[in-house]
Write an enzyme that holds these catalytic residues in place. Sequence first.
Site, mmCIF file in Angstrom:
data_model
loop_
_atom_site.group_PDB
_atom_site.id
_atom_site.type_symbol
_atom_site.label_atom_id
_atom_site.label_comp_id
_atom_site.label_asym_id
_atom_site.label_seq_id
_atom_site.Cartn_x
_atom_site.Cartn_y
_atom_site.Cartn_z
ATOM 1 N N LYS A 22 6.543 1.005 80.238
ATOM 2 C CA LYS A 22 5.149 1.497 79.626
ATOM 3 C C LYS A 22 5.346 1.385 77.932
ATOM 4 C CE LYS A 22 4.049 6.024 79.218
ATOM 5 N NZ LYS A 22 3.687 6.684 77.944
ATOM 6 N N ASN A 23 6.367 2.050 77.617
ATOM 7 C CA ASN A 23 6.524 2.233 76.306
ATOM 8 C C ASN A 23 6.943 1.108 75.297
ATOM 9 O OD1 ASN A 23 5.573 4.959 76.680
ATOM 10 N ND2 ASN A 23 7.648 6.047 76.357
ATOM 11 N N CYS A 115 -0.726 17.705 72.011
ATOM 12 C CA CYS A 115 -0.638 17.693 73.513
ATOM 13 C C CYS A 115 0.303 18.735 73.950
ATOM 14 C CB CYS A 115 -0.426 16.260 74.043
ATOM 15 S SG CYS A 115 1.220 15.936 73.749
ATOM 16 N N ARG A 120 1.686 16.561 67.712
ATOM 17 C CA ARG A 120 2.347 15.129 67.544
ATOM 18 C C ARG A 120 1.873 14.735 66.134
ATOM 19 N NH1 ARG A 120 2.803 13.174 72.534
ATOM 20 N NH2 ARG A 120 4.088 11.499 71.734
ATOM 21 N N ASP A 306 12.281 12.339 77.851
ATOM 22 C CA ASP A 306 11.307 11.991 78.947
ATOM 23 C C ASP A 306 11.722 12.115 80.255
ATOM 24 O OD1 ASP A 306 9.802 9.064 76.983
ATOM 25 O OD2 ASP A 306 9.594 11.437 76.934
ATOM 26 N N ARG A 398 -0.564 7.807 84.522
ATOM 27 C CA ARG A 398 -0.558 7.401 83.102
ATOM 28 C C ARG A 398 0.677 6.694 82.834
ATOM 29 N NH1 ARG A 398 -1.304 11.354 78.106
ATOM 30 N NH2 ARG A 398 -0.583 9.225 77.253
#
Length: 419
Positions: A22-23, A115, A120, A306, A398
């Site tokens: 994803k990243n 968030c 952020r 993460d 997500r």
Amino acid sequence: MDKLVIEGGKKLKGEVRVSGSKNSTLPILAATLLTDDKCVIRNVPKLRDTLTMIKLLRSLGKTVDYNNNTAVISGAANSSSADYKLVSTMRGSFCVMGPLLAKFRTAKVSLPGGCVIGIRPVDLHIKGFQALGAGIEVEGGYVIAKAKQLKGDLIYLGGMFGPSVLATDNVMMAASLATGETIIESAACEPEVEELTEFLIKMGAKIEGKGTPRLVIHGVKKLHGAEYDIGPDRIEAGTFVLLAAATGSTLTLRNVNYSQLLVLMDRLEQCGVKFKKGKDSLTVTGPKKLKPVSVTTYPYPGFPTDLQAQFMALMSITPGISIITDKVFPDRFMHIAELNRMGANIRRDNGAAIVEGVRNLFGAPVMASDLRASAALVLAGLVAKGKTEIHRIYHLERGYENIDEKLKKLGAKIYREKE
Ligand code: EPZ
């Protein structure tokens, strides 16, 4: 909206294919704004976040066809202003700012806001754009950048918490079309930044120092279209490794680059987990008895923030005490309350989480708060006695492609129900 229901206590077994990262996907999709030519990106995982980025590219005028994990992006962007509604749902979309600024000499992107994992900030992104000669205004919740001409410079991009992944991406993309040479000191070295660098070089960018803390970018006039195959998602891979460890199972991960997981493997070997490496596979065997290990997260190649929540869930059922600290997002501990609702014994002490392993967790209705905290709750639900209901699973969707299907195939008793 759906919820996930998990009957815990089942062992897992078999093979699972890790999806595309994803990243890596998000900044690479953003980078296609730097050219009007066609780009073909393969192994794009079908996730809420990647679909949001595709929507954002379309809102900026790009044509995007997305089928069977392949995105074909073409046409010229016709707007330099990124829509608040889309950016506010996904902080990662702030990485369109660098390409828009490079392409249009102006860009207007909504501030990502905070968030649950922490505020952020974007001060490092702004610092980088200003170093390249852009004037910056922040008004009405938007960052507005303007530059007659972007000019290369020497930029120190390290912040209080170390390098910034997306600030490195943003500044590297803007610098690719600036005049002259840009040096980014204290660049982020995450594999996802390395993949973006590879893609930009395929587009004709002149960049040295790929994957190192010092990137040297020689600006070029134009970038052309390119094709790229997204590499495996190391955080999804790490999550499945932790699931195997927690359930005492043997799992084989396919399409995995375990050289990106060395710190996780090192810590888990201390816990008693065994690994067998294949060419692009990794077989993990969870031990009968886990040993506690303390972990502090750092920028790559340190322990990934993460994977912190998922690792904490593992330590919550490991006899003994472990101390978990997050140096990247010091407040990324929303999952503690939910794990404790399942019978975990975790307390905060200053910046750290003290985890006292318990014999069992117990199924309960829990609330997902962010992407990786949701993964921690899935892990807890798989080992808990009884039934766990995870609400607000859009957080999970997500960043994990078909995770319930993948887990079902591995023998987990997991199913979706309408809320
Ligand atoms: C990327 O976010 C990832 N997201 C995050 O993954 C990941 O947790 C994070 O990097 C750290 O590895 C994407 O790649 C889309 P940072 P990013 O800028 O780039 C501070 C997930 O679960 N900072 O590297 O936004 C910041 O507050 C997500 O997939 C500043 O101070 O993170 C943090 O403490 C969550 N000023 C630290 O740097 C800035 O201008 C690292 O953040 C920018 C960041």
